[in-house]
Design a protein around this motif. Sequence first.
Motif, PDB file in Angstrom:
ATOM      1  N   PRO A 262      12.891  26.940 -10.736  1.00 39.10           N
ATOM      2  CA  PRO A 262      12.791  26.733  -9.163  1.00 39.10           C
ATOM      3  C   PRO A 262      11.589  25.596  -9.241  1.00 39.10           C
ATOM      4  O   PRO A 262      11.686  24.506  -8.557  1.00 39.10           O
ATOM      5  N   LEU A 263      10.589  25.822  -9.898  1.00 35.15           N
ATOM      6  CA  LEU A 263       9.292  24.639  -9.668  1.00 35.15           C
ATOM      7  C   LEU A 263       9.987  23.253 -10.282  1.00 35.15           C
ATOM      8  O   LEU A 263       9.755  22.205  -9.737  1.00 35.15           O
TER       9      LEU A 263
ATOM     10  N   LEU B 207       1.487  21.571  -4.068  1.00 37.64           N
ATOM     11  CA  LEU B 207       2.321  20.404  -4.093  1.00 37.64           C
ATOM     12  C   LEU B 207       2.351  19.807  -2.465  1.00 37.64           C
ATOM     13  O   LEU B 207       2.129  18.644  -2.414  1.00 37.64           O
TER      14      LEU B 207
ATOM     15  N   VAL C 108       3.431  25.596  -5.471  1.00 33.51           N
ATOM     16  CA  VAL C 108       4.197  24.802  -4.562  1.00 33.51           C
ATOM     17  C   VAL C 108       3.439  24.501  -3.181  1.00 33.51           C
ATOM     18  O   VAL C 108       3.270  23.444  -2.632  1.00 33.51           O
TER      19      VAL C 108
ATOM     20  N   ASN D 148       2.481   8.937  -6.665  1.00 36.92           N
ATOM     21  CA  ASN D 148       2.831  10.229  -6.446  1.00 36.92           C
ATOM     22  C   ASN D 148       4.092  10.731  -7.219  1.00 36.92           C
ATOM     23  O   ASN D 148       4.096  11.757  -7.694  1.00 36.92           O
TER      24      ASN D 148
ATOM     25  N   THR E 208      11.863  21.570  -7.887  1.00 34.11           N
ATOM     26  CA  THR E 208      11.516  21.387  -6.454  1.00 34.11           C
ATOM     27  C   THR E 208      10.541  19.815  -6.929  1.00 34.11           C
ATOM     28  O   THR E 208      10.616  18.898  -6.108  1.00 34.11           O
ATOM     29  N   VAL E 209       9.983  20.024  -8.247  1.00 35.94           N
ATOM     30  CA  VAL E 209       9.189  18.732  -8.585  1.00 35.94           C
ATOM     31  C   VAL E 209      10.418  17.749  -8.717  1.00 35.94           C
ATOM     32  O   VAL E 209      10.067  16.337  -8.245  1.00 35.94           O
TER      33      VAL E 209
ATOM     34  N   LEU F 123       4.327  13.055 -10.368  1.00 41.01           N
ATOM     35  CA  LEU F 123       5.131  14.598 -10.650  1.00 41.01           C
ATOM     36  C   LEU F 123       6.206  14.436 -11.677  1.00 41.01           C
ATOM     37  O   LEU F 123       6.182  15.548 -12.296  1.00 41.01           O
TER      38      LEU F 123
ATOM     39  N   PHE G  41      -4.306   4.064   6.085  1.00 35.99           N
ATOM     40  CA  PHE G  41      -4.327   2.930   5.586  1.00 35.99           C
ATOM     41  C   PHE G  41      -3.412   1.771   6.275  1.00 35.99           C
ATOM     42  O   PHE G  41      -4.055   0.568   7.048  1.00 35.99           O
TER      43      PHE G  41
ATOM     44  N   VAL H  12      11.132  16.537  -5.149  1.00 36.63           N
ATOM     45  CA  VAL H  12      10.018  15.679  -4.558  1.00 36.63           C
ATOM     46  C   VAL H  12      10.050  14.345  -5.126  1.00 36.63           C
ATOM     47  O   VAL H  12       9.660  13.389  -4.538  1.00 36.63           O
TER      48      VAL H  12
ATOM     49  N   ALA I  46       1.309   3.883  -3.330  1.00 36.19           N
ATOM     50  CA  ALA I  46       1.030   5.388  -2.932  1.00 36.19           C
ATOM     51  C   ALA I  46       2.090   6.176  -3.149  1.00 36.19           C
ATOM     52  O   ALA I  46       2.117   7.313  -4.173  1.00 36.19           O
TER      53      ALA I  46
ATOM     54  N   LEU J  94      10.132  10.764  -3.238  1.00 38.88           N
ATOM     55  CA  LEU J  94       9.146   9.934  -3.235  1.00 38.88           C
ATOM     56  C   LEU J  94       9.427   8.440  -3.779  1.00 38.88           C
ATOM     57  O   LEU J  94       9.132   7.348  -3.254  1.00 38.88           O
TER      58      LEU J  94
ATOM     59  N   VAL K 277      -1.934   7.520   3.521  1.00 41.21           N
ATOM     60  CA  VAL K 277      -0.984   6.324   3.824  1.00 41.21           C
ATOM     61  C   VAL K 277      -1.059   5.943   5.381  1.00 41.21           C
ATOM     62  O   VAL K 277      -1.222   4.822   5.550  1.00 41.21           O
TER      63      VAL K 277
ATOM     64  N   MET L 201       3.266  30.684  -9.108  1.00 41.19           N
ATOM     65  CA  MET L 201       4.385  29.600  -8.750  1.00 41.19           C
ATOM     66  C   MET L 201       4.251  29.170  -7.360  1.00 41.19           C
ATOM     67  O   MET L 201       4.278  27.986  -7.119  1.00 41.19           O
TER      68      MET L 201
ATOM     69  N   GLY M  89       0.807  -1.153   0.054  1.00 38.55           N
ATOM     70  CA  GLY M  89       0.025  -0.073   0.120  1.00 38.55           C
ATOM     71  C   GLY M  89       0.976   1.184  -0.043  1.00 38.55           C
ATOM     72  O   GLY M  89       0.635   2.331  -0.769  1.00 38.55           O
ATOM     73  N   VAL M  90       1.958   1.358   0.925  1.00 41.07           N
ATOM     74  CA  VAL M  90       2.566   2.602   0.861  1.00 41.07           C
ATOM     75  C   VAL M  90       3.634   2.587  -0.131  1.00 41.07           C
ATOM     76  O   VAL M  90       3.594   3.901  -0.673  1.00 41.07           O
TER      77      VAL M  90
END
Lengths: 773, 51
Positions: free
Chosen positions: A190-191, B8, B5, A174, A194-195, A178, B22, A198, A170, A202, B19, B1, A166-167
């Motif tokens: 910058p975005l 997000l 963020v 995600n 960040t993306v 992204l 769950f 992240v 998920a 993940l 999670v 922007m 499950g974890v």
Amino acid sequence: MDAASGLCLHCLAPLEGPEARAHGFCCRGCERVHALLSREGLDRYYELRRGAGLPVGELAGPSLELEAWMQAQEARLAASAGPAPVALDLQGVHCAGCVWLIDTVARREGALRCDVSATRGRLELVAAPSFDLRAFVRALASLGYRAGPPLKRARAGLDGLTVRVGVTAALAANAMMLSLAIYLGLEDGPLHATVRDVAFALGAAAVLVGGGPLVRAAIEALRRGVLSLDLPIALGLLLASIASVASWVRGGDAGFADSLAVFVALVLGGRWLQERMVAIDRDRLLATDGAEGLVTRRVTDGGVEMVRCMEVRRGDRLLLAAGDLVPVEAVLEDPCLLSMDWIDGESQPRDAAAGTVAPAGSFVAGARAARAVVAKDFVESSLHDLLRTPPDRRRGDLLDRLVGPAYVLIVLALAGGGAALWLALEGPGAALSVATAVLVVTCPCALGLALPLAHERTLGMLRRAGVYVREPSALARAAGVDRVVFDKTGTLTFGAPRLADAGPLEALSEAERAIAYRLAAQSSHPKAAAVSSALPAVSLEGAPVHEQPGAGVQVRIDGALYRLGKPSWAAPGRDHGAADLVFAKDGAPLARLETVERPRPGAEDEIAKLAEAGYPSFILSGDAPSRVQALAARVGVPEERAFGGASPREKADWLAARDPERALFLGDGLNDGPAADVAGVSGTPAVDRPFMPARTDFYFVTAGLGAVRALLGAAARLRRTTRGILALAVVYNAVAVTLALAGRVEPWTAAALMPAGSLATLAYTRLSLKEAA
Amino acid sequence: MNVLVLTLFVSLCLAAVAVALFVWTVRAGTHDHLDQLSLLPIEEDPSEEEP
């Protein structure tokens, strides 16, 4: 629903044989439970069940083990100051209808709370000290649910895997969501950073959470010296992780992190599916702790105490009640009727006189209790040996059995060869990238998910046919079977005999039939049960019936002596031909009866169909050779393939000498345990005691033998589907590996190729098995 | 922007909550009692049984 549909009115199982079709029920248990539900106003069970149920079979009372546990629980409950919890294992629970039924019965009996887990076969009650636990267990038994002490192990491993799946899923979803932003055009800035960060975090978290079990499985396989599919999966995982971290540290994109996370989630999901299905099948039956859980009644100065059989010592005195197991060789102090079915497959109970030795593993078949003096310590008894924890039957992992080491070798060779080539051409960075690409885009992912899915769907189909597979690799092994070996008593036949011809009873006057019924119904001998079931029921009140151990039952009415029993006792000095049971008045026979073993419904037809499908049948039994040959002739097994008089060890040796991996063995008693351990695949219809199912690969709950053909057919279909999946994988890999070796697989290409390959394989799997369903 | 963020961050928080829930349901054994939970809507209201 009615009997004309050809389905059981209670469980909707197909009706096999004219007798079942006439009654509308597949077994006596279903008939009784159906009547009880109607009488008690519990018909809602049928609305809630939605779909077929399980055949009830023969209803049985609580076991001695449950009795011992219940006494302790009752004492604890009665001594508690207020409501207290009680946990029970259950057998026979399979749907929401069952859960509702048990919950309703528990409330009617006065339970304050009742939690039933259909998938675990567990029941947790909260009840007041006055709660009648014994009456509740009896009520459950009358509805076809067998209760037992709570022995089922917690599924800690599976629960842990559920959390990981499950974890991981998920986190992977995600991460992929992204990453899509970057694949679809999110550029520097910058975005973007960040993306990217992240998504990497993940993906890395998903790999850390989900990758552990996969890497551990590969290490374990290597330790066992097995070239497992887990190896390329774990290698791909490690290399892709290194490449991803290197790429991210260098300030590039997240590398393979997102596709890697999806890869881990899919493979882990497949593994979870596979584990969960067999765990559910296992938990449908009561658990056993072998010899550790057996209890018996020991006579003490002050009365009788329940003790664990492990504590029984030479010289102890035991009280053996009706239906009790004789746990250790013991000298009888009273005569009694013993069933040897469990230890040697002998179908006829034997009379044992006082002073003779009752063998370990025999059952008291008569109604009279007997005292016996134990001749040796339990740990030295033959029963202790037969109940020893069976050897590990997990003969290899399902995936490895289905795929084989050749595939793993090819994948490893391709990855290694590609890496070597690119190392020579462009250096270590490119070599790492190519090897990773080969391992990630090749079909371990598709196989890791598609094969467990195919396995799960096959198990689902079998479950609907009443067949439950307990061992993950059993279906892969069953695909290699080329013959079926049956035990006789309890497997090819029902244990209880029936009348070969009820005509002599029908020729009696009504009054004589009533007397015969009274005699038969008050005897505990299995042959008498065959007589009473062939007669209309009447009241049992009247003159007292006396049982003559080893001879029969008699009653005196209006000065005349009526007897039902052995021909030489009931009507001495006469020729009774083949009759083995006589009903007589003052020594003159009124009805000569012959009892025969009752083959399972449709047994002859099934054996013929198995032969047509290329699976010759054999009979291997401990019963007398003459009886084995007689049954073989009835069910269509050639004389030269039917063997009687075999001890448990001889059965195992017979199988071991004849390519045992290709034999499917079906047995029901403890005497079949060694043979079941040797055979390539083993199964049992004996679900009333947990010892045998605990050491076999599958069990079935249907009255007939269609389960064997269902299992073999399903195994063959699974093998065909597996080959189809492998063929698809080869085509897919021809494209993907070529691209990878050419250095054309960028992270986004791998991210697209891998799910595309997986989806195509899953679609094929579903279509292939849908046709079979 | 900044809104992106923030979105997000919020979506990740929601995912974390999902999670966590769950994991809690697995540990509580909810997945083992799904059949019983499915019967809750048809369970009689105890207050209706009162005279």
